[in-house]
Motif scaffolding. Structure first.
Motif, PDB file in Angstrom:
ATOM      1  N   GLY A 182       0.821  -1.209   0.000  1.00  0.00           N
ATOM      2  CA  GLY A 182       0.000   0.000   0.000  1.00  0.00           C
ATOM      3  C   GLY A 182       0.851   1.253   0.000  1.00  0.00           C
ATOM      4  O   GLY A 182       0.563   2.226  -0.712  1.00  0.00           O
ATOM      5  N   GLN A 183       1.943   1.228   0.787  1.00  0.00           N
ATOM      6  CA  GLN A 183       2.860   2.361   0.813  1.00  0.00           C
ATOM      7  C   GLN A 183       3.556   2.547  -0.536  1.00  0.00           C
ATOM      8  O   GLN A 183       3.721   3.671  -1.020  1.00  0.00           O
ATOM      9  CB  GLN A 183       3.907   2.148   1.906  1.00  0.00           C
ATOM     10  N   LEU A 184       3.931   1.438  -1.157  1.00  0.00           N
ATOM     11  CA  LEU A 184       4.573   1.508  -2.468  1.00  0.00           C
ATOM     12  C   LEU A 184       3.623   2.059  -3.531  1.00  0.00           C
ATOM     13  O   LEU A 184       4.021   2.853  -4.390  1.00  0.00           O
ATOM     14  CB  LEU A 184       5.073   0.124  -2.882  1.00  0.00           C
ATOM     15  N   ASP A 185       2.375   1.644  -3.467  1.00  0.00           N
ATOM     16  CA  ASP A 185       1.381   2.129  -4.442  1.00  0.00           C
ATOM     17  C   ASP A 185       1.197   3.643  -4.319  1.00  0.00           C
ATOM     18  O   ASP A 185       1.096   4.352  -5.325  1.00  0.00           O
ATOM     19  CB  ASP A 185       0.053   1.414  -4.245  1.00  0.00           C
ATOM     20  N   GLU A 186       1.144   4.125  -3.087  1.00  0.00           N
ATOM     21  CA  GLU A 186       0.998   5.571  -2.879  1.00  0.00           C
ATOM     22  C   GLU A 186       2.205   6.323  -3.420  1.00  0.00           C
ATOM     23  O   GLU A 186       2.069   7.378  -4.058  1.00  0.00           O
ATOM     24  CB  GLU A 186       0.821   5.866  -1.388  1.00  0.00           C
ATOM     25  N   LEU A 187       3.394   5.778  -3.178  1.00  0.00           N
ATOM     26  CA  LEU A 187       4.603   6.424  -3.658  1.00  0.00           C
ATOM     27  C   LEU A 187       4.654   6.416  -5.182  1.00  0.00           C
ATOM     28  O   LEU A 187       5.013   7.422  -5.812  1.00  0.00           O
ATOM     29  CB  LEU A 187       5.829   5.706  -3.083  1.00  0.00           C
ATOM     30  N   LYS A 188       4.260   5.303  -5.799  1.00  0.00           N
ATOM     31  CA  LYS A 188       4.298   5.219  -7.250  1.00  0.00           C
ATOM     32  C   LYS A 188       3.324   6.210  -7.887  1.00  0.00           C
ATOM     33  O   LYS A 188       3.615   6.791  -8.941  1.00  0.00           O
ATOM     34  CB  LYS A 188       3.979   3.796  -7.709  1.00  0.00           C
ATOM     35  N   SER A 217      17.428  -2.314  -2.739  1.00  0.00           N
ATOM     36  CA  SER A 217      17.114  -0.943  -3.119  1.00  0.00           C
ATOM     37  C   SER A 217      16.688  -0.836  -4.572  1.00  0.00           C
ATOM     38  O   SER A 217      15.750  -0.099  -4.907  1.00  0.00           O
ATOM     39  CB  SER A 217      18.320  -0.033  -2.848  1.00  0.00           C
ATOM     40  N   SER A 218      17.339  -1.595  -5.459  1.00  0.00           N
ATOM     41  CA  SER A 218      17.001  -1.516  -6.884  1.00  0.00           C
ATOM     42  C   SER A 218      15.585  -2.014  -7.161  1.00  0.00           C
ATOM     43  O   SER A 218      14.840  -1.408  -7.941  1.00  0.00           O
ATOM     44  CB  SER A 218      18.015  -2.316  -7.712  1.00  0.00           C
ATOM     45  N   THR A 219      15.206  -3.122  -6.533  1.00  0.00           N
ATOM     46  CA  THR A 219      13.864  -3.665  -6.782  1.00  0.00           C
ATOM     47  C   THR A 219      12.783  -2.738  -6.242  1.00  0.00           C
ATOM     48  O   THR A 219      11.730  -2.565  -6.871  1.00  0.00           O
ATOM     49  CB  THR A 219      13.724  -5.059  -6.152  1.00  0.00           C
ATOM     50  N   ILE A 220      13.045  -2.109  -5.112  1.00  0.00           N
ATOM     51  CA  ILE A 220      12.056  -1.198  -4.533  1.00  0.00           C
ATOM     52  C   ILE A 220      11.959   0.087  -5.361  1.00  0.00           C
ATOM     53  O   ILE A 220      10.865   0.626  -5.575  1.00  0.00           O
ATOM     54  CB  ILE A 220      12.387  -0.908  -3.060  1.00  0.00           C
ATOM     55  N   LEU A 221      13.094   0.573  -5.840  1.00  0.00           N
ATOM     56  CA  LEU A 221      13.071   1.764  -6.693  1.00  0.00           C
ATOM     57  C   LEU A 221      12.226   1.524  -7.941  1.00  0.00           C
ATOM     58  O   LEU A 221      11.430   2.391  -8.343  1.00  0.00           O
ATOM     59  CB  LEU A 221      14.498   2.155  -7.085  1.00  0.00           C
ATOM     60  N   ARG A 222      12.382   0.371  -8.556  1.00  0.00           N
ATOM     61  CA  ARG A 222      11.571   0.070  -9.745  1.00  0.00           C
ATOM     62  C   ARG A 222      10.103  -0.002  -9.387  1.00  0.00           C
ATOM     63  O   ARG A 222       9.238   0.528 -10.108  1.00  0.00           O
ATOM     64  CB  ARG A 222      12.035  -1.248 -10.377  1.00  0.00           C
ATOM     65  N   ALA A 223       9.790  -0.668  -8.285  1.00  0.00           N
ATOM     66  CA  ALA A 223       8.394  -0.798  -7.871  1.00  0.00           C
ATOM     67  C   ALA A 223       7.779   0.550  -7.547  1.00  0.00           C
ATOM     68  O   ALA A 223       6.565   0.745  -7.725  1.00  0.00           O
ATOM     69  CB  ALA A 223       8.294  -1.728  -6.658  1.00  0.00           C
ATOM     70  N   ALA A 224       8.611   1.490  -7.093  1.00  0.00           N
ATOM     71  CA  ALA A 224       8.113   2.815  -6.724  1.00  0.00           C
ATOM     72  C   ALA A 224       8.044   3.765  -7.912  1.00  0.00           C
ATOM     73  O   ALA A 224       7.599   4.908  -7.760  1.00  0.00           O
ATOM     74  CB  ALA A 224       9.008   3.415  -5.640  1.00  0.00           C
ATOM     75  N   GLN A 315       9.880   8.632  -0.054  1.00  0.00           N
ATOM     76  CA  GLN A 315       8.813   9.625   0.065  1.00  0.00           C
ATOM     77  C   GLN A 315       9.389  11.010   0.342  1.00  0.00           C
ATOM     78  O   GLN A 315       8.929  12.017  -0.211  1.00  0.00           O
ATOM     79  CB  GLN A 315       7.839   9.222   1.173  1.00  0.00           C
ATOM     80  N   VAL A 316      10.436  11.041   1.181  1.00  0.00           N
ATOM     81  CA  VAL A 316      11.105  12.307   1.488  1.00  0.00           C
ATOM     82  C   VAL A 316      11.830  12.843   0.258  1.00  0.00           C
ATOM     83  O   VAL A 316      11.764  14.036  -0.063  1.00  0.00           O
ATOM     84  CB  VAL A 316      12.091  12.100   2.662  1.00  0.00           C
TER      85      VAL A 316
END
Length: 343
Positions: A182-188, A217-224, A315-316
């Protein structure tokens, strides 16, 4: 759980000494025995993993983790390991686990605690993060049930699913997954309105490097929704997977430019080494002032708290507050945020 033949077992594993460096004397900062929350499945469970399978006993009185990442994975699904070795050099991990009631034993970072030292804690179960080499696992598996968790290059979702299934905490794991997604979706949604690229640089032991596409970090950056340099995003050549970072030379540092430059810092990571590398000041992201030092320990981690930490920092950064990312001093506050999020 009782174990027989302890002295014989220690003699049998002595040959594993070549795998581990000389461990420093352990230290337990707590003068009082902490109350922990060891938990186990209702009945023995056979867990399949990359080295074979492990039967987790139905009754566990003493879970020992050989590294802080394994401990934080357990903590995310509601299990406090009784003993934590600090082999990953995670200052924040040791702090959080110690606060939760785990006995923290300091050992040299980026190594493996000596098997004799681990078994001397009289564990019912040993849990470790895989190094991609089964010799350390096998040095203890014949003596005591030993569970190797996924390596740090496995996705955070797969990693969390593993711990949920292994310890009969699938519901708890699913709840954490839902909260983080849910947090990732909001960030994306925010990054899609203002697409930007982000480059991550790191240095441990003097080597300047880039996290691989398989890294946390790379996988999360792509997801975001962030893009990045090719070394950080392009699939690795066949047969070269499993590496958490790729060294980058001074000559190629310019290829790591992006709108935002992030540099690992604190713990085993040195932002200064990266920032004094020739060519760093010429990166457009640096010249624009879009530079942030982040806690490398948490950005390199695929445990749920590390995932949450990276999302919060992103997010920051998405809000262009490059000085507002969290550091080690913010660990307790950010852990409280994480606990509140996952319920």
């Amino acid at each position: 759980m009782k174990r027989a033949g302890f002295g014989r077992v220690l003699g049998a594993i002595a040959t594993i000494g070549l795998l581990v460096g000389a461990s420093a004397c352990s230290s337990d900062e707590s003068s009082e025995e902490a109350t922990t929350t060891t938990a186990a499945p209702a009945e023995p469970r056979t867990v399949e993993h990359e080295y074979g399978s492990t039967v987790i006993p139905a009754e566990l009185d003493n879970i020992v983790v050989t590294d802080e990442y394994a401990g934080l994975n357990l903590l995310a699904v509601g299990i406090v390991p009784d003993v934590t070795f600090t082999s990953f050099g995670s200052q924040i991990g040791a702090q959080i686990l110690g606060n939760a009631g785990s006995k923290v034993i300091e050992v040299p970072p980026m190594g493996l605690p000596d098997p004799e030292q681990v078994l001397a804690e009289d564990p019912d179960l040993v849990v470790l993060t895989s190094y991609g080499d089964d010799r350390y696992y096998r040095s203890m598996a014949d003596a005591i049930p030993t569970l190797p968790g996924p390596a740090t290059t496995v996705s955070w979702q797969e990693n969390l699913d593993f711990y949920g299934e292994a310890f009969d905490r699938a519901d708890e794991a699913a709840q954490v997954t839902t909260a983080l997604e849910g947090q990732l979706d909001e960030l994306k949604s925010a990054t899609q309105e203002n697409p930007r690229s982000l480059s991550v640089l790191e240095s441990a032991r003097g080597i300047v490097a880039v996290p691989t596409p398989d890294s946390a970090s790379s996988t999360i950056l792509r997801a975001a929704g962030f893009t990045g340099p090719e070394l950080q995003t392009a699939p690795l050549p066949e047969g070269s997977g499993g590496r958490p970072f790729t060294p980058v030379s001074e000559e190629n540092l310019g290829t790591q430019d992006a709108d935002i430059i992030v540099v690992f810092d604190e713990g085993i990571y040195s932002a200064e080494v990266v920032e004094r590398t020739p060519g760093f000041d010429s990166l457009q992201g640096v010249r624009d002032g879009n530079l942030a030092r982040v806690n490398g320990d948490l950005w390199a981690a695929n445990h749920p708290f590390g995932t949450f930490w990276i999302i919060r920092d992103l997010q920051v950064l998405e809000a262009e507050d490059y000085a507002g990312v969290a550091g080690a001093d913010d660990a307790d506050a950010r852990w409280s945020e994480f606990e509140e999020l996952i319920g």
